[in-house]
Structures are given as C-alpha cells and as structure tokens.
Motif scaffolding. Structure first.
Motif, short mmCIF file in Angstrom:
data_model
loop_
_atom_site.label_atom_id
_atom_site.label_comp_id
_atom_site.label_asym_id
_atom_site.label_seq_id
_atom_site.Cartn_x
_atom_site.Cartn_y
_atom_site.Cartn_z
N VAL A 90 0.88 -1.16 0.00
CA VAL A 90 0.00 0.00 0.00
C VAL A 90 0.91 1.21 0.00
O VAL A 90 1.92 1.24 0.72
N GLU A 91 0.58 2.23 -0.81
CA GLU A 91 1.41 3.42 -0.92
C GLU A 91 0.59 4.66 -0.59
O GLU A 91 -0.56 4.77 -1.01
N LEU A 92 1.19 5.59 0.15
CA LEU A 92 0.58 6.88 0.45
C LEU A 92 1.37 7.97 -0.28
O LEU A 92 2.60 7.94 -0.29
N TYR A 93 0.62 8.92 -0.85
CA TYR A 93 1.23 9.98 -1.64
C TYR A 93 0.90 11.35 -1.06
O TYR A 93 -0.15 11.54 -0.46
N TYR A 94 1.80 12.29 -1.27
CA TYR A 94 1.57 13.70 -0.96
C TYR A 94 1.86 14.48 -2.23
O TYR A 94 2.97 14.39 -2.77
N ASP A 95 0.88 15.18 -2.75
CA ASP A 95 1.03 15.94 -3.99
C ASP A 95 1.60 15.07 -5.11
O ASP A 95 2.52 15.46 -5.81
N ASN A 96 1.03 13.87 -5.23
CA ASN A 96 1.37 12.91 -6.28
C ASN A 96 2.79 12.35 -6.17
O ASN A 96 3.34 11.81 -7.12
N SER A 97 3.40 12.48 -5.01
CA SER A 97 4.74 11.97 -4.77
C SER A 97 4.67 10.94 -3.64
O SER A 97 4.21 11.25 -2.54
N LYS A 98 5.13 9.70 -3.90
CA LYS A 98 5.05 8.64 -2.88
C LYS A 98 5.89 9.00 -1.67
O LYS A 98 7.06 9.35 -1.79
N LYS A 99 5.27 8.92 -0.49
CA LYS A 99 5.96 9.24 0.75
C LYS A 99 6.14 8.06 1.67
O LYS A 99 7.09 8.00 2.44
N LEU A 100 5.20 7.09 1.63
CA LEU A 100 5.27 5.96 2.53
C LEU A 100 4.68 4.74 1.83
O LEU A 100 3.70 4.86 1.09
N SER A 101 5.28 3.58 2.07
CA SER A 101 4.72 2.35 1.51
C SER A 101 4.95 1.21 2.48
O SER A 101 5.87 1.24 3.31
N THR A 102 4.08 0.21 2.40
CA THR A 102 4.28 -0.99 3.20
C THR A 102 5.21 -1.92 2.44
O THR A 102 5.20 -1.96 1.22
N VAL A 103 6.02 -2.64 3.20
CA VAL A 103 6.93 -3.63 2.64
C VAL A 103 6.81 -4.88 3.50
O VAL A 103 6.21 -4.85 4.58
N ALA A 104 7.39 -5.99 3.07
CA ALA A 104 7.27 -7.26 3.80
C ALA A 104 7.70 -7.13 5.26
O ALA A 104 7.12 -7.75 6.14
N SER A 105 8.69 -6.29 5.53
CA SER A 105 9.21 -6.16 6.89
C SER A 105 8.58 -5.03 7.69
O SER A 105 8.95 -4.82 8.83
N GLY A 106 7.65 -4.27 7.11
CA GLY A 106 7.02 -3.16 7.83
C GLY A 106 6.65 -2.02 6.92
O GLY A 106 5.88 -2.19 5.99
N ILE A 107 7.21 -0.84 7.18
CA ILE A 107 6.93 0.33 6.34
C ILE A 107 8.23 0.94 5.84
O ILE A 107 9.29 0.77 6.45
N LYS A 108 8.13 1.64 4.74
CA LYS A 108 9.27 2.33 4.16
C LYS A 108 8.87 3.79 3.95
O LYS A 108 7.87 4.09 3.34
N VAL A 109 9.68 4.69 4.50
CA VAL A 109 9.47 6.12 4.29
C VAL A 109 10.38 6.54 3.16
O VAL A 109 11.59 6.28 3.18
N GLU A 110 9.79 7.16 2.14
CA GLU A 110 10.58 7.59 0.98
C GLU A 110 11.45 8.78 1.35
O GLU A 110 11.03 9.66 2.10
N ARG A 111 12.62 8.82 0.80
CA ARG A 111 13.54 9.93 1.07
C ARG A 111 13.06 11.18 0.35
O ARG A 111 12.64 11.12 -0.80
N THR A 112 13.15 12.31 1.03
CA THR A 112 12.73 13.57 0.42
C THR A 112 13.89 14.25 -0.30
O THR A 112 13.67 15.12 -1.12
#
Length: 125
Positions: A90-112
């Motif tokens: 599952v991916e969350l976006y801010y202003d059409n830019s991916k910021k957070l996603s779920t991964v097998a081990s938990g969550i991944k915060v995208e680097r800004t």
C-alpha cells in the motif's frame, strides 16, 4: 438501436448500461461498478456540483485487477493519493509523490532528498 440503457427489476436490481455493456448495478450488498472489457473500473465522486477541480475524486481499479487507487483532481489532472496493489504493498502519496509504503518487513518512508527522510510524531492538543 435495440440496446438497453436502464433496467429496473421489480423488488430487485437496477442495472445501468453504456453502449450495451452493464456498467453499474445494485444488489443485496450495495452497488457494483464494472469497467468495459479491457478497461479500468472507475467511480467518480464530485462534491459541491463538481464546480472546482478540488471537488473531484476518482476511485479506480486497474483492468488487470492488481491495482486500486484513490485520486483527486486538485491540480487540474488526477493525482494518486493512495494506491493498493493486490497481494502486495500500500502506498501513500503527498502531492502525487510517494511518501510511505508498506513492505514485507514493515513500512518504508521515501527519502525527500539525498540525505534525509522525515517521520513526524504529533499529539493532539
């Protein structure tokens, strides 16, 4: 000519057709929206008569049924807010830019940027 548009079944379903393809129907559990063969299924929500781009939202399921997205039209074209991938992330976006996603081990915060990523914890009050 000779194509169905609306079928109302007594004590039952209502079916809506577009170009002789059933695209929406009611059932015991609610409403089902179908895309045409080979195309996405889309459901549009417009607040306030849809008179401003920010009032327009789109729920879309990809034609291969592996992706579902909530999008808004705030900038004049649809941008993804949430994307869910079948049997995946599952991916969350801010202003059409991916910021957070779920991964097998938990969550991944995208680097800004090249050196930082941010997690902000807030409390109410």
């Amino acid at each position: 000519a000779g194509e169905e548009g609306i079928i109302v079944k007594p004590d039952g379903a209502v079916e809506l057709y577009y170009d002789n393809v059933k695209v929406l129907y009611t059932n015991t559990n609610g409403v089902t929206v179908n895309g045409s063969s080979g195309s996405d299924a889309n459901f549009f929500l417009h607040a306030d008569a849809g008179n401003a781009d920010a009032d327009k939202w789109k729920f879309s399921v990809s034609e291969d049924a592996s992706r579902m997205r909530w999008m808004n039209n705030n900038s004049g074209s649809y941008e993804t807010n949430i994307e869910c991938n079948g049997n995946g992330n599952v991916e969350l976006y801010y202003d059409n830019s991916k910021k957070l996603s779920t991964v097998a081990s938990g969550i991944k915060v995208e680097r800004t940027d090249a050196t930082q990523s941010y997690i902000t914890m807030a409390t109410s009050g």
